[in-house]
Design a protein around this motif. Structure first.
Motif, mmCIF file in Angstrom:
data_model
loop_
_atom_site.group_PDB
_atom_site.id
_atom_site.type_symbol
_atom_site.label_atom_id
_atom_site.label_comp_id
_atom_site.label_asym_id
_atom_site.label_seq_id
_atom_site.Cartn_x
_atom_site.Cartn_y
_atom_site.Cartn_z
ATOM 1 N N SER A 37 48.931 -2.833 4.013
ATOM 2 C CA SER A 37 49.045 -1.610 3.228
ATOM 3 C C SER A 37 47.698 -0.966 2.930
ATOM 4 O O SER A 37 47.625 0.185 2.595
ATOM 5 C CB SER A 37 49.706 -1.906 1.883
ATOM 6 N N PHE A 38 46.642 -1.742 3.017
ATOM 7 C CA PHE A 38 45.351 -1.282 2.562
ATOM 8 C C PHE A 38 44.271 -1.580 3.586
ATOM 9 O O PHE A 38 44.365 -2.529 4.339
ATOM 10 C CB PHE A 38 44.962 -2.012 1.266
ATOM 11 N N ASP A 39 43.214 -0.794 3.558
ATOM 12 C CA ASP A 39 41.982 -1.137 4.241
ATOM 13 C C ASP A 39 41.419 -2.315 3.450
ATOM 14 O O ASP A 39 41.380 -2.283 2.218
ATOM 15 C CB ASP A 39 41.036 0.063 4.185
ATOM 16 N N GLU A 40 40.967 -3.384 4.129
ATOM 17 C CA GLU A 40 40.510 -4.576 3.416
ATOM 18 C C GLU A 40 39.403 -4.274 2.422
ATOM 19 O O GLU A 40 39.278 -4.923 1.396
ATOM 20 C CB GLU A 40 40.066 -5.656 4.408
ATOM 21 N N SER A 41 38.583 -3.280 2.684
ATOM 22 C CA SER A 41 37.508 -2.947 1.755
ATOM 23 C C SER A 41 38.045 -2.335 0.468
ATOM 24 O O SER A 41 37.365 -2.319 -0.541
ATOM 25 C CB SER A 41 36.517 -1.984 2.409
ATOM 26 N N GLU A 42 39.289 -1.847 0.511
ATOM 27 C CA GLU A 42 39.883 -1.228 -0.671
ATOM 28 C C GLU A 42 40.692 -2.209 -1.505
ATOM 29 O O GLU A 42 41.069 -1.899 -2.622
ATOM 30 C CB GLU A 42 40.813 -0.083 -0.248
ATOM 31 N N VAL A 43 40.987 -3.387 -0.965
ATOM 32 C CA VAL A 43 41.824 -4.351 -1.685
ATOM 33 C C VAL A 43 40.992 -5.036 -2.747
ATOM 34 O O VAL A 43 39.993 -5.673 -2.448
ATOM 35 C CB VAL A 43 42.420 -5.407 -0.723
ATOM 36 N N PRO A 44 41.375 -4.898 -4.003
ATOM 37 C CA PRO A 44 40.627 -5.561 -5.074
ATOM 38 C C PRO A 44 40.799 -7.067 -4.990
ATOM 39 O O PRO A 44 41.781 -7.555 -4.413
ATOM 40 C CB PRO A 44 41.248 -5.004 -6.352
ATOM 41 N N GLY A 45 39.875 -7.803 -5.566
ATOM 42 C CA GLY A 45 39.942 -9.260 -5.525
ATOM 43 C C GLY A 45 41.096 -9.818 -6.322
ATOM 44 O O GLY A 45 41.632 -10.856 -6.005
ATOM 45 N N ASP A 46 41.516 -9.133 -7.366
ATOM 46 C CA ASP A 46 42.585 -9.599 -8.223
ATOM 47 C C ASP A 46 43.857 -8.827 -7.882
ATOM 48 O O ASP A 46 43.902 -7.620 -8.018
ATOM 49 C CB ASP A 46 42.193 -9.370 -9.684
ATOM 50 N N ASP A 47 44.902 -9.543 -7.422
ATOM 51 C CA ASP A 47 46.162 -8.890 -7.031
ATOM 52 C C ASP A 47 46.784 -8.089 -8.158
ATOM 53 O O ASP A 47 47.562 -7.178 -7.924
ATOM 54 C CB ASP A 47 47.172 -9.922 -6.533
ATOM 55 N N SER A 48 46.464 -8.411 -9.406
ATOM 56 C CA SER A 48 47.070 -7.693 -10.524
ATOM 57 C C SER A 48 46.623 -6.239 -10.570
ATOM 58 O O SER A 48 47.253 -5.419 -11.213
ATOM 59 C CB SER A 48 46.734 -8.381 -11.847
ATOM 60 N N GLU A 49 45.531 -5.910 -9.874
ATOM 61 C CA GLU A 49 45.044 -4.537 -9.862
ATOM 62 C C GLU A 49 45.823 -3.651 -8.883
ATOM 63 O O GLU A 49 45.709 -2.444 -8.901
ATOM 64 C CB GLU A 49 43.567 -4.511 -9.489
ATOM 65 N N ILE A 50 46.602 -4.262 -8.009
ATOM 66 C CA ILE A 50 47.388 -3.504 -7.030
ATOM 67 C C ILE A 50 48.695 -3.095 -7.686
ATOM 68 O O ILE A 50 49.392 -3.924 -8.258
ATOM 69 C CB ILE A 50 47.683 -4.351 -5.772
ATOM 70 N N THR A 51 49.057 -1.841 -7.607
ATOM 71 C CA THR A 51 50.294 -1.393 -8.235
ATOM 72 C C THR A 51 51.488 -1.888 -7.436
ATOM 73 O O THR A 51 51.431 -1.990 -6.219
ATOM 74 C CB THR A 51 50.343 0.144 -8.327
ATOM 75 N N ASN A 52 52.579 -2.170 -8.114
ATOM 76 C CA ASN A 52 53.781 -2.651 -7.445
ATOM 77 C C ASN A 52 54.327 -1.644 -6.451
ATOM 78 O O ASN A 52 54.942 -2.008 -5.469
ATOM 79 C CB ASN A 52 54.859 -3.001 -8.476
ATOM 80 N N SER A 53 54.126 -0.367 -6.665
ATOM 81 C CA SER A 53 54.679 0.631 -5.756
ATOM 82 C C SER A 53 54.002 0.582 -4.389
ATOM 83 O O SER A 53 54.563 1.014 -3.405
ATOM 84 C CB SER A 53 54.535 2.028 -6.356
ATOM 85 N N ALA A 54 52.797 0.039 -4.301
ATOM 86 C CA ALA A 54 52.075 -0.004 -3.036
ATOM 87 C C ALA A 54 52.085 -1.390 -2.413
ATOM 88 O O ALA A 54 51.632 -1.562 -1.302
ATOM 89 C CB ALA A 54 50.633 0.437 -3.259
ATOM 90 N N LYS A 55 52.575 -2.369 -3.108
ATOM 91 C CA LYS A 55 52.467 -3.750 -2.660
ATOM 92 C C LYS A 55 53.487 -4.087 -1.572
ATOM 93 O O LYS A 55 54.636 -3.687 -1.652
ATOM 94 C CB LYS A 55 52.649 -4.685 -3.849
ATOM 95 N N LYS A 56 53.022 -4.806 -0.570
ATOM 96 C CA LYS A 56 53.923 -5.321 0.461
ATOM 97 C C LYS A 56 54.118 -6.805 0.213
ATOM 98 O O LYS A 56 53.181 -7.510 -0.135
ATOM 99 C CB LYS A 56 53.341 -5.110 1.852
ATOM 100 N N ILE A 57 55.335 -7.241 0.384
ATOM 101 C CA ILE A 57 55.654 -8.656 0.285
ATOM 102 C C ILE A 57 55.925 -9.141 1.695
ATOM 103 O O ILE A 57 56.678 -8.515 2.443
ATOM 104 C CB ILE A 57 56.896 -8.882 -0.601
ATOM 105 N N SER A 58 55.297 -10.241 2.067
ATOM 106 C CA SER A 58 55.485 -10.783 3.407
ATOM 107 C C SER A 58 55.777 -12.272 3.301
ATOM 108 O O SER A 58 55.113 -12.991 2.569
ATOM 109 C CB SER A 58 54.236 -10.532 4.259
ATOM 110 N N ASN A 59 56.802 -12.708 4.010
ATOM 111 C CA ASN A 59 57.184 -14.109 4.053
ATOM 112 C C ASN A 59 57.335 -14.541 5.502
ATOM 113 O O ASN A 59 57.486 -13.725 6.400
ATOM 114 C CB ASN A 59 58.509 -14.333 3.318
ATOM 115 N N ILE A 60 57.304 -15.841 5.690
ATOM 116 C CA ILE A 60 57.540 -16.437 7.000
ATOM 117 C C ILE A 60 58.876 -17.171 6.934
ATOM 118 O O ILE A 60 59.153 -17.871 5.961
ATOM 119 C CB ILE A 60 56.428 -17.440 7.370
#
Length: 143
Positions: A37-60
Motif C-alpha cells: 500500500s505504501f512506498d517503504e520510505s513512507e511507512v512509519p516504524g510504528d504500525d499504529s501510525e497507519i490509518t485503518n482505511s489505508a491498511k492492507k491485511i495479508s495472510n498466508i
C-alpha cells in the motif's frame, strides 16, 4: 484473543487442487502486510501510525491434498473492503502420497508438511523453496 470471533469466507478458488484438501494452515504474512500500500520510505516504524482505511491485511494459507500436492497462497485484503485477493505463491513438488497435516510458523516464514508415508517437508515460504526433508520412519509422523 476473543474466542467468539467469527470466520467468514472472503474468496474461493475453484479446483484449487486436483483432489480433496486434507490439511490447511494459516498464518500472518509479515513479509508483505502493509508494504504493497505504501512506498517503504513512507511507512512509519510504528504500525499504529497507519490509518485503518489505508491498511492492507495479508495472510498466508497453506493447503495440502490427498493428491500429494501442497500449495502456498497469499490472501490479501484492504481493511475497507469485504473481498479478498487470493494469489498462488507456489506449489510444492508433488509427493506420491497425500498430505496429512500442515503447521506454519506464526510470522509466515516457514511451514512443515507431513505426508501419509511420514515424510516431513520443511518449506521456506519467503524464498518459496524446500529447505529439508525428514524421514522419521514409517508411521512415526502423521500430525
Amino acid at each position: 484473543e476473543n474466542m467468539n470471533s467469527k470466520f467468514t469466507s472472503k474468496g474461493r478458488i475453484e479446483a484449487a487442487h486436483g483432489d480433496g484438501i486434507w490439511a490447511v494452515a494459516c498464518c500472518d504474512d509479515k513479509q508483505f502486510s502493509d508494504k504493497s500500500s505504501f512506498d517503504e520510505s513512507e511507512v512509519p516504524g510504528d504500525d499504529s501510525e497507519i490509518t485503518n482505511s489505508a491498511k492492507k491485511i495479508s495472510n498466508i494459507a497453506v493447503t495440502g491434498s490427498i493428491d500429494g500436492s501442497t500449495k502456498f497462497w497469499r490472501i490479501q485484503q484492504d481493511t475497507a473492503s469485504s473481498n479478498a485477493e487470493i494469489t498462488l505463491l507456489f506449489t510444492s513438488e508433488r509427493e506420491q502420497v497425500g498430505v496429512t497435516s500442515i503447521a506454519t510458523k506464526q510470522d509466515g516464514s516457514a511451514a512443515l508438511v507431513c505426508h501419509q508415508n511420514s515424510q516431513i517437508a520443511i518449506y521456506d515460504i519467503v524464498n518459496r523453496n524446500l529447505i529439508k526433508r525428514i524421514n522419521p520412519g514409517l508411521f512415526e509422523a502423521w500430525s
